[in-house]
Design a protein around this motif. Structure first.
Motif, PDB file in Angstrom:
ATOM      1  N   VAL A   8      10.252  -1.340  -1.214  1.00 43.92           N
ATOM      2  CA  VAL A   8      10.126  -0.906  -2.605  1.00 43.92           C
ATOM      3  C   VAL A   8       8.949  -1.607  -3.260  1.00 43.92           C
ATOM      4  O   VAL A   8       8.786  -2.827  -3.127  1.00 43.92           O
ATOM      5  CB  VAL A   8      11.412  -1.236  -3.392  1.00 43.92           C
ATOM      6  CG1 VAL A   8      11.272  -0.868  -4.865  1.00 43.92           C
ATOM      7  CG2 VAL A   8      12.621  -0.541  -2.769  1.00 43.92           C
ATOM      8  N   ALA A   9       8.148  -0.849  -3.980  1.00 43.05           N
ATOM      9  CA  ALA A   9       7.016  -1.418  -4.722  1.00 43.05           C
ATOM     10  C   ALA A   9       7.284  -1.356  -6.216  1.00 43.05           C
ATOM     11  O   ALA A   9       7.852  -0.388  -6.725  1.00 43.05           O
ATOM     12  CB  ALA A   9       5.731  -0.669  -4.393  1.00 43.05           C
ATOM     13  N   PHE A  10       6.850  -2.399  -6.915  1.00 46.90           N
ATOM     14  CA  PHE A  10       6.954  -2.465  -8.376  1.00 46.90           C
ATOM     15  C   PHE A  10       5.580  -2.817  -8.930  1.00 46.90           C
ATOM     16  O   PHE A  10       4.944  -3.765  -8.465  1.00 46.90           O
ATOM     17  CB  PHE A  10       7.973  -3.527  -8.792  1.00 46.90           C
ATOM     18  CG  PHE A  10       7.971  -3.820 -10.272  1.00 46.90           C
ATOM     19  CD1 PHE A  10       8.588  -2.962 -11.164  1.00 46.90           C
ATOM     20  CD2 PHE A  10       7.340  -4.961 -10.763  1.00 46.90           C
ATOM     21  CE1 PHE A  10       8.575  -3.231 -12.527  1.00 46.90           C
ATOM     22  CE2 PHE A  10       7.321  -5.236 -12.115  1.00 46.90           C
ATOM     23  CZ  PHE A  10       7.933  -4.365 -13.006  1.00 46.90           C
ATOM     24  N   ILE A  11       5.119  -2.063  -9.933  1.00 49.52           N
ATOM     25  CA  ILE A  11       3.760  -2.228 -10.456  1.00 49.52           C
ATOM     26  C   ILE A  11       3.796  -2.287 -11.971  1.00 49.52           C
ATOM     27  O   ILE A  11       4.349  -1.384 -12.616  1.00 49.52           O
ATOM     28  CB  ILE A  11       2.868  -1.048 -10.023  1.00 49.52           C
ATOM     29  CG1 ILE A  11       2.876  -0.883  -8.503  1.00 49.52           C
ATOM     30  CG2 ILE A  11       1.437  -1.220 -10.550  1.00 49.52           C
ATOM     31  CD1 ILE A  11       2.493   0.515  -8.042  1.00 49.52           C
ATOM     32  N   THR A  12       3.196  -3.312 -12.569  1.00 45.15           N
ATOM     33  CA  THR A  12       3.049  -3.328 -14.019  1.00 45.15           C
ATOM     34  C   THR A  12       1.712  -2.682 -14.389  1.00 45.15           C
ATOM     35  O   THR A  12       0.778  -2.659 -13.601  1.00 45.15           O
ATOM     36  CB  THR A  12       3.110  -4.763 -14.592  1.00 45.15           C
ATOM     37  OG1 THR A  12       1.912  -5.481 -14.237  1.00 45.15           O
ATOM     38  CG2 THR A  12       4.317  -5.519 -14.076  1.00 45.15           C
ATOM     39  N   ALA A  27       1.992   4.858  -1.760  1.00 46.44           N
ATOM     40  CA  ALA A  27       2.568   6.099  -1.241  1.00 46.44           C
ATOM     41  C   ALA A  27       1.858   6.546   0.025  1.00 46.44           C
ATOM     42  O   ALA A  27       2.495   6.974   0.997  1.00 46.44           O
ATOM     43  CB  ALA A  27       2.491   7.187  -2.311  1.00 46.44           C
ATOM     44  N   ARG A  28       0.535   6.420   0.033  1.00 49.88           N
ATOM     45  CA  ARG A  28      -0.231   6.817   1.223  1.00 49.88           C
ATOM     46  C   ARG A  28       0.104   5.947   2.427  1.00 49.88           C
ATOM     47  O   ARG A  28       0.019   6.400   3.572  1.00 49.88           O
ATOM     48  CB  ARG A  28      -1.729   6.724   0.919  1.00 49.88           C
ATOM     49  CG  ARG A  28      -2.238   7.836   0.013  1.00 49.88           C
ATOM     50  CD  ARG A  28      -3.678   7.639  -0.365  1.00 49.88           C
ATOM     51  NE  ARG A  28      -4.177   8.754  -1.167  1.00 49.88           N
ATOM     52  CZ  ARG A  28      -5.293   8.734  -1.880  1.00 49.88           C
ATOM     53  NH1 ARG A  28      -6.045   7.644  -1.893  1.00 49.88           N
ATOM     54  NH2 ARG A  28      -5.655   9.789  -2.577  1.00 49.88           N
ATOM     55  N   GLN A  29       0.490   4.703   2.155  1.00 45.52           N
ATOM     56  CA  GLN A  29       0.822   3.784   3.240  1.00 45.52           C
ATOM     57  C   GLN A  29       2.285   3.866   3.659  1.00 45.52           C
ATOM     58  O   GLN A  29       2.729   3.082   4.490  1.00 45.52           O
ATOM     59  CB  GLN A  29       0.472   2.348   2.832  1.00 45.52           C
ATOM     60  CG  GLN A  29      -1.006   2.104   2.602  1.00 45.52           C
ATOM     61  CD  GLN A  29      -1.858   2.392   3.816  1.00 45.52           C
ATOM     62  OE1 GLN A  29      -1.448   2.152   4.953  1.00 45.52           O
ATOM     63  NE2 GLN A  29      -3.053   2.921   3.593  1.00 45.52           N
ATOM     64  N   GLY A  30       3.028   4.799   3.047  1.00 45.70           N
ATOM     65  CA  GLY A  30       4.386   5.041   3.513  1.00 45.70           C
ATOM     66  C   GLY A  30       5.508   4.567   2.624  1.00 45.70           C
ATOM     67  O   GLY A  30       6.684   4.799   2.932  1.00 45.70           O
ATOM     68  N   VAL A  31       5.209   3.900   1.514  1.00 48.60           N
ATOM     69  CA  VAL A  31       6.267   3.431   0.618  1.00 48.60           C
ATOM     70  C   VAL A  31       6.856   4.636  -0.123  1.00 48.60           C
ATOM     71  O   VAL A  31       6.126   5.399  -0.763  1.00 48.60           O
ATOM     72  CB  VAL A  31       5.726   2.388  -0.375  1.00 48.60           C
ATOM     73  CG1 VAL A  31       6.806   1.983  -1.383  1.00 48.60           C
ATOM     74  CG2 VAL A  31       5.224   1.160   0.380  1.00 48.60           C
ATOM     75  N   LEU A  51       1.684  10.979  -8.273  1.00 55.90           N
ATOM     76  CA  LEU A  51       2.420  10.620  -7.059  1.00 55.90           C
ATOM     77  C   LEU A  51       3.060  11.845  -6.418  1.00 55.90           C
ATOM     78  O   LEU A  51       3.057  11.995  -5.187  1.00 55.90           O
ATOM     79  CB  LEU A  51       3.499   9.582  -7.388  1.00 55.90           C
ATOM     80  CG  LEU A  51       3.031   8.137  -7.478  1.00 55.90           C
ATOM     81  CD1 LEU A  51       4.134   7.264  -8.067  1.00 55.90           C
ATOM     82  CD2 LEU A  51       2.603   7.602  -6.125  1.00 55.90           C
ATOM     83  N   LYS A  52       3.591  12.715  -7.242  1.00 56.48           N
ATOM     84  CA  LYS A  52       4.216  13.930  -6.713  1.00 56.48           C
ATOM     85  C   LYS A  52       3.194  14.791  -5.983  1.00 56.48           C
ATOM     86  O   LYS A  52       3.482  15.382  -4.931  1.00 56.48           O
ATOM     87  CB  LYS A  52       4.860  14.715  -7.848  1.00 56.48           C
ATOM     88  CG  LYS A  52       5.664  15.914  -7.369  1.00 56.48           C
ATOM     89  CD  LYS A  52       6.378  16.596  -8.530  1.00 56.48           C
ATOM     90  CE  LYS A  52       7.202  17.784  -8.035  1.00 56.48           C
ATOM     91  NZ  LYS A  52       7.905  18.459  -9.160  1.00 56.48           N
ATOM     92  N   ALA A  53       1.984  14.842  -6.538  1.00 52.17           N
ATOM     93  CA  ALA A  53       0.925  15.620  -5.892  1.00 52.17           C
ATOM     94  C   ALA A  53       0.491  14.986  -4.576  1.00 52.17           C
ATOM     95  O   ALA A  53       0.097  15.679  -3.632  1.00 52.17           O
ATOM     96  CB  ALA A  53      -0.274  15.746  -6.840  1.00 52.17           C
ATOM     97  N   GLU A  54       0.568  13.654  -4.490  1.00 58.24           N
ATOM     98  CA  GLU A  54       0.147  12.938  -3.292  1.00 58.24           C
ATOM     99  C   GLU A  54       1.210  12.986  -2.198  1.00 58.24           C
ATOM    100  O   GLU A  54       0.899  13.187  -1.022  1.00 58.24           O
ATOM    101  CB  GLU A  54      -0.160  11.476  -3.637  1.00 58.24           C
ATOM    102  CG  GLU A  54      -0.587  10.611  -2.478  1.00 58.24           C
ATOM    103  CD  GLU A  54      -1.909  11.062  -1.884  1.00 58.24           C
ATOM    104  OE1 GLU A  54      -2.072  10.942  -0.655  1.00 58.24           O
ATOM    105  OE2 GLU A  54      -2.784  11.527  -2.642  1.00 58.24           O
ATOM    106  N   ALA A  55       2.465  12.765  -2.597  1.00 64.40           N
ATOM    107  CA  ALA A  55       3.565  12.708  -1.620  1.00 64.40           C
ATOM    108  C   ALA A  55       4.851  13.117  -2.328  1.00 64.40           C
ATOM    109  O   ALA A  55       5.426  12.326  -3.082  1.00 64.40           O
ATOM    110  CB  ALA A  55       3.690  11.303  -1.038  1.00 64.40           C
TER     111      ALA A  55
END
Length: 264
Positions: A8-12, A27-31, A51-55
Motif C-alpha cells: 500500500v502506498a500513501f502520498i501527501t 501504479a505502473r510498478q504494480g501497487v 490513476l483510473k486511466a493508467e490502471a
C-alpha cells in the motif's frame, strides 16, 4: 524484468502535479492500493481519474485534511489503515512556498505558516507512518529474492534548498533543511526495526504552477542546471518510487539530489 511492487502506498500532496505523478508511477510498478492526502478534494478527484486511466484495477482512497492539525492527521491515518490494513510506502510530499523577502522584513505569521505545514505537518505524518509500520509484519519475501523484507519505507520530498541556499528564500530553505535533519535522525533510529527513511531533493519542476512570468524569472538559474531545463514531475517520481521500493532495500538515510544546480 523486476517483479511488481506489493503493498500500500500513501502520498501527501497527492492532488498536485508531483504527487499525482508519484501515484501514477506506483501504479505502473504494480501497487494496487494507493491513498492520497490533500487539502483540495477537487485535486484528489483529478488524481483518481488519472490513476483510473493508467490502471483501472488500482483502488485509490482520497482523503482530505490539514497536515498541520494533529487530530486531523490521526484521523487520516485511521481511515487509510481501516481501508487498506497497512502502509508500506509513505511519501511525504506536501509543502508550501514562502515570500521572497529578507529575514529582517519577514513577518512572524509567515514563519509560522511555512513551518507549520513544511516541518510540523511532515513530522506529524512521519510519526503516524512510523507508528503504523512498527505494528505491521513485513511484506512476504518475493520468490528468489535475497532482499530482506521491510515493515515499510518512507520518502520525504525535500528540495535542493534543503542542501543549499537561495537569496531571499529563508523560510522555505529553513523548512527543507529541517526535514532532512528529521530524515537523517529517524533513518538511524528505525533501520534495525525494518523501516527505511530517505529524502529526495528536486530542483526546478515543470508544473502548471510555473507560469510564463515565473519561468522567465527563473530562466538564469534553470540555464545553470546540468541539463539546462526543469525536470518533469515524472522524472522526480521515478526517483521517489525507486527509493521507496525494495529495489533500494539497502539504502536508508540518503539525501538524493535530482538534479543539482551547476556550481559555475
Amino acid at each position: 524484468m523486476a517483479p511488481a511492487l506489493q503493498g500500500v502506498a500513501f502520498i501527501t500532496g497527492a492532488g498536485g502535479a508531483l504527487g499525482r505523478a508519484i501515484a501514477i508511477e506506483f501504479a505502473r510498478q504494480g501497487v494496487k492500493r494507493i491513498a492520497g492526502l490533500d487539502l483540495r478534494e477537487d485535486a484528489l478527484i483529478g488524481t483518481a481519474e488519472a490513476l483510473k486511466a493508467e490502471a483501472s484495477d488500482v483502488e485509490f482512497l482520497p482523503v482530505t485534511g490539514d497536515m498541520s492539525d494533529e487530530e486531523q492527521i490521526k484521523d487520516v491515518f485511521a481511515k487509510v489503515v481501516a481501508k487498506f490494513g497497512r502502509i508500506d510506502y509513505a511519501i511525504n510530499n506536501a509543502a508550501i512556498g514562502s515570500p521572497f523577502i529578507p529575514t529582517d522584513e519577514t513577518a512572524t505569521a509567515d514563519f509560522d505558516r511555512v513551518q507549520k505545514i513544511n516541518v510540523k505537518g511532515t513530522w506529524l505524518c512521519e510519526r503516524e507512518e512510523l507508528r503504523q509500520m512498527l505494528k505491521q509484519d513485513p511484506l512476504p519475501q518475493q520468490p528468489g529474492s535475497r532482499r530482506v523484507p521491510s515493515r515499510g519505507s518512507i520518502v520525504v520530498v525535500s528540495s535542493l534548498l534543503g542542501i543549499r541556499a537561495q537569496p531571499l528564500n529563508g523560510l522555505y530553505t529553513l523548512s527543507k533543511h529541517a526535514v532532512i535533519g528529521m530524515v537523517r535522525t529517524d533513518s538511524i533510529d528505525y533501520a534495525t526495526k525494518g523501516i527505511r527513511i530517505n529524502a529526495v531533493c528536486p530542483g526546478f519542476i515543470d508544473t502548471p504552477l510555473v507560469t510564463p512570468a515565473i519561468r522567465e524569472l527563473l530562466k538564469p538559474q534553470i540555464d545553470k542546471t546540468p541539463m539546462g531545463r526543469m525536470a518533469f514531475p515524472e522524472e522526480i517520481a521515478d526517483s521517489v518510487v525507486y527509493l521507496a521500493s525494495d529495489r533500494a532495500s539497502y539504502i536508508t538515510g540518503t539525501v538524493l539530489s535530482v538534479s543539482e544546480l551547476s556550481q559555475s
